[in-house]
Motif scaffolding. Structure first.
Motif, PDB file in Angstrom:
ATOM      1  N   ASP A  77       0.844  -1.187   0.000  1.00  0.00           N
ATOM      2  CA  ASP A  77       0.000   0.000   0.000  1.00  0.00           C
ATOM      3  C   ASP A  77       0.887   1.247   0.000  1.00  0.00           C
ATOM      4  O   ASP A  77       1.574   1.509   0.971  1.00  0.00           O
ATOM      5  CB  ASP A  77      -0.889  -0.036   1.241  1.00  0.00           C
ATOM      6  N   PRO A  78       0.874   2.040  -1.096  1.00  0.00           N
ATOM      7  CA  PRO A  78       1.732   3.213  -1.143  1.00  0.00           C
ATOM      8  C   PRO A  78       1.088   4.447  -0.515  1.00  0.00           C
ATOM      9  O   PRO A  78       1.601   5.539  -0.662  1.00  0.00           O
ATOM     10  CB  PRO A  78       1.919   3.423  -2.645  1.00  0.00           C
ATOM     11  N   ILE A 112      -3.973  10.735  -6.720  1.00  0.00           N
ATOM     12  CA  ILE A 112      -3.968   9.479  -7.475  1.00  0.00           C
ATOM     13  C   ILE A 112      -5.376   9.162  -7.976  1.00  0.00           C
ATOM     14  O   ILE A 112      -5.570   8.798  -9.137  1.00  0.00           O
ATOM     15  CB  ILE A 112      -3.423   8.321  -6.622  1.00  0.00           C
ATOM     16  N   PHE A 113      -6.369   9.318  -7.110  1.00  0.00           N
ATOM     17  CA  PHE A 113      -7.761   9.072  -7.491  1.00  0.00           C
ATOM     18  C   PHE A 113      -8.132   9.908  -8.712  1.00  0.00           C
ATOM     19  O   PHE A 113      -8.646   9.395  -9.702  1.00  0.00           O
ATOM     20  CB  PHE A 113      -8.690   9.377  -6.313  1.00  0.00           C
ATOM     21  N   HIS A 114      -7.835  11.210  -8.659  1.00  0.00           N
ATOM     22  CA  HIS A 114      -8.185  12.090  -9.781  1.00  0.00           C
ATOM     23  C   HIS A 114      -7.431  11.714 -11.051  1.00  0.00           C
ATOM     24  O   HIS A 114      -7.994  11.746 -12.144  1.00  0.00           O
ATOM     25  CB  HIS A 114      -7.943  13.557  -9.422  1.00  0.00           C
ATOM     26  N   GLY A 150     -10.797   3.717  -0.763  1.00  0.00           N
ATOM     27  CA  GLY A 150     -11.019   2.912  -1.950  1.00  0.00           C
ATOM     28  C   GLY A 150      -9.814   2.062  -2.269  1.00  0.00           C
ATOM     29  O   GLY A 150      -8.895   1.910  -1.462  1.00  0.00           O
ATOM     30  N   GLN A 151      -9.839   1.550  -3.467  1.00  0.00           N
ATOM     31  CA  GLN A 151      -8.746   0.728  -3.952  1.00  0.00           C
ATOM     32  C   GLN A 151      -8.699   0.847  -5.464  1.00  0.00           C
ATOM     33  O   GLN A 151      -9.718   1.089  -6.105  1.00  0.00           O
ATOM     34  CB  GLN A 151      -8.950  -0.731  -3.544  1.00  0.00           C
ATOM     35  N   TYR A 152      -7.494   0.696  -6.015  1.00  0.00           N
ATOM     36  CA  TYR A 152      -7.385   0.738  -7.467  1.00  0.00           C
ATOM     37  C   TYR A 152      -6.513  -0.393  -7.964  1.00  0.00           C
ATOM     38  O   TYR A 152      -5.692  -0.945  -7.230  1.00  0.00           O
ATOM     39  CB  TYR A 152      -6.855   2.083  -7.954  1.00  0.00           C
ATOM     40  N   TRP A 153      -6.762  -0.739  -9.221  1.00  0.00           N
ATOM     41  CA  TRP A 153      -5.981  -1.731  -9.945  1.00  0.00           C
ATOM     42  C   TRP A 153      -5.656  -1.083 -11.280  1.00  0.00           C
ATOM     43  O   TRP A 153      -6.550  -0.678 -12.020  1.00  0.00           O
ATOM     44  CB  TRP A 153      -6.778  -3.011 -10.171  1.00  0.00           C
ATOM     45  N   ASP A 154      -4.386  -0.968 -11.575  1.00  0.00           N
ATOM     46  CA  ASP A 154      -3.942  -0.316 -12.799  1.00  0.00           C
ATOM     47  C   ASP A 154      -3.043  -1.301 -13.538  1.00  0.00           C
ATOM     48  O   ASP A 154      -1.930  -1.575 -13.102  1.00  0.00           O
ATOM     49  CB  ASP A 154      -3.193   0.971 -12.456  1.00  0.00           C
ATOM     50  N   GLY A 193       1.645  -4.748 -12.880  1.00  0.00           N
ATOM     51  CA  GLY A 193       0.408  -4.058 -12.584  1.00  0.00           C
ATOM     52  C   GLY A 193       0.535  -3.396 -11.237  1.00  0.00           C
ATOM     53  O   GLY A 193       1.458  -3.689 -10.473  1.00  0.00           O
ATOM     54  N   ASP A 194      -0.360  -2.501 -10.919  1.00  0.00           N
ATOM     55  CA  ASP A 194      -0.300  -1.789  -9.668  1.00  0.00           C
ATOM     56  C   ASP A 194      -1.660  -1.874  -9.005  1.00  0.00           C
ATOM     57  O   ASP A 194      -2.692  -1.761  -9.666  1.00  0.00           O
ATOM     58  CB  ASP A 194       0.086  -0.320  -9.938  1.00  0.00           C
ATOM     59  N   ASN A 195      -1.651  -2.062  -7.695  1.00  0.00           N
ATOM     60  CA  ASN A 195      -2.892  -2.118  -6.938  1.00  0.00           C
ATOM     61  C   ASN A 195      -2.594  -1.595  -5.548  1.00  0.00           C
ATOM     62  O   ASN A 195      -1.558  -1.922  -4.971  1.00  0.00           O
ATOM     63  CB  ASN A 195      -3.412  -3.555  -6.952  1.00  0.00           C
ATOM     64  N   ALA A 196      -3.454  -0.741  -5.044  1.00  0.00           N
ATOM     65  CA  ALA A 196      -3.240  -0.180  -3.712  1.00  0.00           C
ATOM     66  C   ALA A 196      -4.549   0.370  -3.152  1.00  0.00           C
ATOM     67  O   ALA A 196      -5.486   0.637  -3.892  1.00  0.00           O
ATOM     68  CB  ALA A 196      -2.189   0.924  -3.746  1.00  0.00           C
ATOM     69  N   LYS A 197      -4.557   0.541  -1.849  1.00  0.00           N
ATOM     70  CA  LYS A 197      -5.681   1.173  -1.171  1.00  0.00           C
ATOM     71  C   LYS A 197      -5.499   2.674  -1.222  1.00  0.00           C
ATOM     72  O   LYS A 197      -4.380   3.180  -1.314  1.00  0.00           O
ATOM     73  CB  LYS A 197      -5.756   0.694   0.269  1.00  0.00           C
ATOM     74  N   LEU A 198      -6.620   3.389  -1.158  1.00  0.00           N
ATOM     75  CA  LEU A 198      -6.597   4.856  -1.169  1.00  0.00           C
ATOM     76  C   LEU A 198      -7.249   5.382   0.095  1.00  0.00           C
ATOM     77  O   LEU A 198      -8.307   4.912   0.507  1.00  0.00           O
ATOM     78  CB  LEU A 198      -7.369   5.397  -2.379  1.00  0.00           C
TER      79      LEU A 198
END
Length: 169
Positions: free
Chosen positions: A9-10, A20-22, A134-138, A161-166
């Motif tokens: 989690d970064p 990051i969300f935006h 939230g969380q994202y997967w990029d 790939g990248d995935n982390a909580k926000l």
């Protein structure tokens, strides 16, 4: 038990994560909004994003919509944005806001065509969702994914790939 398949989690706090969300949902005009009813059933529907301000997302909707009744009792909401190989799931709380000036600010030709009235009409409600996390997967592009899978098969490493909580609070 931790999931060793996820990237670390970064999260560096809300200011970093809101940015990051935006970046991840930039240009996305539609998301799926999930609410729940009295029986606990989850309902998802596409919603047109009118504006994003920091960790707040604004929508216009019909004032007699079932989602507003649901949010009145259970304000928790989830928004899902998808853009190609990027997925963002963000949770928070939703509420109706009575602000005609804000409705007028957000009004656009799409809203005019959809609602067939003026922004002052009480049949149209202003919905504010304040996101808390939230969380994202990029994922990389399709060719890069295929290359990553091939490399993974040869080296035993995981595809990229990248995935982390926000933290959006």
């Amino acid at each position: 038990m931790t999931d060793d398949r996820s990237q670390p989690d970064p999260a560096q706090g809300p200011e970093h994560d809101v940015e990051i969300f935006h970046r991840l949902v930039h240009g996305e005009r539609t998301c799926m909004m999930t609410t729940r009813d009295d029986e606990g059933t989850l309902y998802s529907r596409p919603m047109a994003v009118q504006q994003r301000e920091d960790s707040t997302v604004w929508f216009l909707t019909y004032a007699d919509s079932a989602k507003l009744d649901q949010l009145g009792r259970y304000p928790q909401v989830n928004l899902v944005f998808v853009d190609g190989d990027t997925w963002v799931s963000a949770s928070g709380t939703g509420q109706v806001v009575h602000d005609v000036a804000k409705k007028q600010q957000l009004w656009n030709p799409f809203a005019q065509a959809w609602f067939q009235c003026e922004p002052e009409d009480p049949a149209v409600a202003l919905l504010r969702v304040d996101l808390t996390g939230g969380q994202y997967w990029d994922s990389p592009s399709k060719p890069a994914q295929l290359l990553g899978v091939a490399k993974s098969l040869l080296t035993g490493s995981r595809p990229g790939g990248d995935n982390a909580k926000l933290d959006l609070s």
